[in-house]
Design a protein around this motif. Structure first.
Motif, short mmCIF file in Angstrom:
data_model
loop_
_atom_site.label_atom_id
_atom_site.label_comp_id
_atom_site.label_asym_id
_atom_site.label_seq_id
_atom_site.Cartn_x
_atom_site.Cartn_y
_atom_site.Cartn_z
N UNK A 122 144.15 189.54 159.65
CA UNK A 122 144.29 191.45 159.79
C UNK A 122 142.93 191.26 160.21
N UNK A 123 141.62 190.57 158.49
CA UNK A 123 140.43 191.46 158.51
C UNK A 123 139.83 191.19 159.31
N UNK A 124 140.03 189.37 160.09
CA UNK A 124 139.36 189.16 161.36
C UNK A 124 139.63 190.20 162.83
N UNK A 125 140.95 190.16 162.93
CA UNK A 125 141.14 191.50 163.61
C UNK A 125 140.39 193.03 163.76
N UNK A 126 140.69 192.63 162.94
CA UNK A 126 139.82 194.28 162.38
C UNK A 126 138.63 193.91 162.53
N UNK A 130 135.94 196.05 166.17
CA UNK A 130 135.20 197.25 165.44
C UNK A 130 133.86 196.04 165.65
N UNK A 131 133.54 195.14 166.15
CA UNK A 131 132.59 194.65 167.28
C UNK A 131 132.55 194.84 168.20
N UNK A 132 133.68 194.66 169.30
CA UNK A 132 133.94 195.27 170.20
C UNK A 132 133.53 196.80 170.70
N UNK A 277 134.94 205.17 173.23
CA UNK A 277 135.74 204.14 173.48
C UNK A 277 135.13 202.99 172.54
N UNK A 278 134.27 202.78 172.03
CA UNK A 278 133.71 202.94 170.81
C UNK A 278 133.76 203.33 169.64
N UNK A 279 133.91 204.41 169.84
CA UNK A 279 134.32 205.45 168.38
C UNK A 279 136.26 204.70 168.08
N UNK A 280 136.73 205.02 169.18
CA UNK A 280 138.28 204.24 169.01
C UNK A 280 138.38 203.38 168.72
N UNK A 281 137.55 202.29 168.97
CA UNK A 281 137.38 200.42 168.50
C UNK A 281 137.49 200.75 166.91
N UNK A 282 136.59 201.63 166.37
CA UNK A 282 136.44 201.16 165.09
C UNK A 282 137.25 201.92 164.40
N UNK A 283 137.76 203.33 165.23
CA UNK A 283 139.49 204.05 164.85
C UNK A 283 140.30 202.93 163.88
N UNK A 284 140.97 201.78 165.44
CA UNK A 284 141.96 201.13 165.46
C UNK A 284 141.42 200.08 164.71
N UNK A 285 140.79 199.63 164.42
CA UNK A 285 139.97 198.46 163.10
C UNK A 285 140.63 198.31 162.48
N UNK A 286 139.98 199.54 161.57
CA UNK A 286 140.24 200.61 160.81
C UNK A 286 141.21 200.92 160.27
#
Lengths: 305, 181
Positions: A122-126, A130-132, A277-286
């Motif tokens: 889960x951490x690797x995926x998050x 977030x990196x994306x 999109x960057x912000x959305x990725x960070x939110x999804x990762x969280x």
């Protein structure tokens, strides 16, 4: 404090940190950032001693030397990565700079592996998501000339990841109130030496006014005393990877503040599709890291006990 | 701790949070940013009616010291007492279970109570301000009151309540155990 509550506290800590830019805008440029850190950390520490003096005195009876040395060590690391960030960020604008600082999320799992700790999928995926998000936000705005700055920030992020791991370890071993107070005091003392190096007349060099005093007071309560105490208590329940991923929401708060607040306070953020999109990725990762069904079940069990 | 010492401590914390924000206009054009509103639910749940009085008197003192003591301070006084009192009434007097913020459902319920309290304060202050000062934009004023009384108690108040209750040994009031001054 259960898992859900710890995550909420970490979100609050991150929000406190993201308001730093607004508070800094009220401080004249003549005041060195080291001065702000030194004064506010010492005032924050004094407040904690005032509120929990007896508990801190009791907590310091055992392992005093060990606790002091540990706090001094993490304060040196803290000062180190903040200084690297200051140099590195000179090459970036505010919004892109905020994204580069989140590289800690990417370095954290590798540092944990190096330290022979287990890292869940889960951490690797998050971290990957977030990196994306970071890469999306930097598409089109990054140039070759910024590579030295990015490298300096990357080294700072590795140091910050190590700092979070150590803080997480110490928070579990010592009384969080004692640890918070000592972090404040040692952070203030370490920053004082940096302050002396860049501004030898230290306190006399500050253009004191009611607004400067009020600003430093607000910074001391919210960004130092409250945020550090909440952070240390929450770290006892969270993993370093979990905490780092939640810290990455600082970008989300920064982008929102930059889009909402007047340009006199904060450099305005121009919302581009890539940034969104960057912000959305960070939110999804969280969300992937925070909404862990296994840990949420544990939370329910804790609630019963 | 003796009751007068508790009251003194509550006032001290109130002024420590309130005074710097009065001196520093955090956001130019938005002069009435009041993070001290975060203390309302905390004082109501952990200290009951005396906590509500501290919020009301503290606000009045800040108005007087800050040179903004006007007729609108009277509804302001009432709203700053009744807002936290509503939280106290719902979380302590009318609660079927002891106060807790351990589950998502409890957190949501607390957010709703904060929203209700903010709405009550807005309804109490805005008409009075609009009537006494017709030049004030009532809609904008109501928005600022609502934002102050919901954002700060939720963003900062909830984590502080979690810290106080779960880690620092503060016990929320229950119907049986109340502080009477």
């Amino acid at each position: 404090m259960n898992y859900l509550q710890a995550n909420l506290c970490l979100l609050c800590v991150t929000f406190c940190w993201s308001t730093e830019v607004v508070i800094f805008a009220c401080i004249p440029d003549a005041v060195s950032p080291f001065a702000v850190t030194s004064i506010t950390f010492l005032v924050g520490g004094a407040l904690l001693f005032l509120a929990f003096g007896r508990r801190i005195a009791t907590g310091l009876r055992a392992d005093r030397k060990k606790q002091l040395l540990r706090c001094l060590w993490i304060s040196v690391i803290n000062a180190g990565y903040n200084t690297l960030y200051q140099f590195g960020l000179a090459d970036f604008d505010v919004s892109t700079g905020a994204f580069t600082l989140s590289l800690t999320v990417v370095t954290m799992p590798f540092i944990l592996l190096l330290m022979r700790s287990r890292v869940g999928w889960r951490t690797w995926l998050s971290s990957g998501i977030v990196l994306a998000g970071i890469l999306f936000a930097m598409v089109g705005v990054m140039s070759r000339a910024q590579l030295p700055g990015l490298s300096i920030i990357a080294i700072g992020c590795v140091m910050r990841a190590y700092y979070i791991i150590k803080l997480n370890q110490y928070a579990r071993e010592h009384d969080p109130v004692v640890l918070s107070a000592l972090i404040c005091v040692s952070g203030g003392v370490v920053s004082y030496f940096f302050w002396m190096a860049v501004q030898p007349n230290t306190f006399m060099g500050i253009p004191w006014s009611p607004v400067v005093i009020a600003t430093l007071a607000i910074y001391s309560f919210f960004v130092v005393a409250l945020a550090i105490t909440l952070n240390v208590f929450a770290q006892r329940r969270a993993t370093p990877a979990n905490a780092t991923i939640i810290y990455s929401t600082e970008i989300v708060f920064s982008v929102i503040l930059g889009a909402v607040l007047p340009s006199s306070l904060i450099d305005p953020v121009h919302l581009t599709p890539f940034l969104v999109v960057g912000v959305v990725c960070v939110v999804v990762g969280n969300l992937i890291e925070i909404l862990d069904p296994g840990k949420m079940r544990n939370k329910g069990e804790e609630a019963v006990t | 701790m003796k009751k007068w010492k508790t009251l003194l401590a509550l006032f001290l914390v109130y002024f420590i949070v309130a005074v710097p924000f009065r001196v520093m206009g955090v956001i130019p054009g938005f002069t009435d940013v009041r993070p001290v509103a975060l203390l309302g639910p905390i004082y109501a749940v952990f200290f009951g009616v005396p906590g509500c009085w501290v919020m009301a008197v503290g606000n009045l003192v800040m108005d007087a010291v800050g040179g903004s003591l006007r007729w609108s301070s009277i509804p302001g006084f009432a709203a700053n007492f009744l807002g936290p009192y509503l939280i106290y009434w719902l979380c302590v007097r009318r609660a079927k279970k002891p106060f807790s913020l351990r589950t998502g459902r409890e957190l949501l319920k607390h957010c709703w109570i904060i929203l209700l309290s903010a709405a009550l304060q807005t309804v109490l202050i805005t008409p009075a301000v609009a009537w006494i000062y017709p030049e004030v934009d009532a809609g904008f004023f109501a928005l600022i009151v609502m934002l102050n009384d919901t954002a700060f108690p939720i963003v900062f108040g909830i984590p502080i309540m979690i810290l106080l209750q779960e880690e620092l040994g503060f016990r929320p009031l229950t119907k049986e155990k109340e502080m009477i001054v």
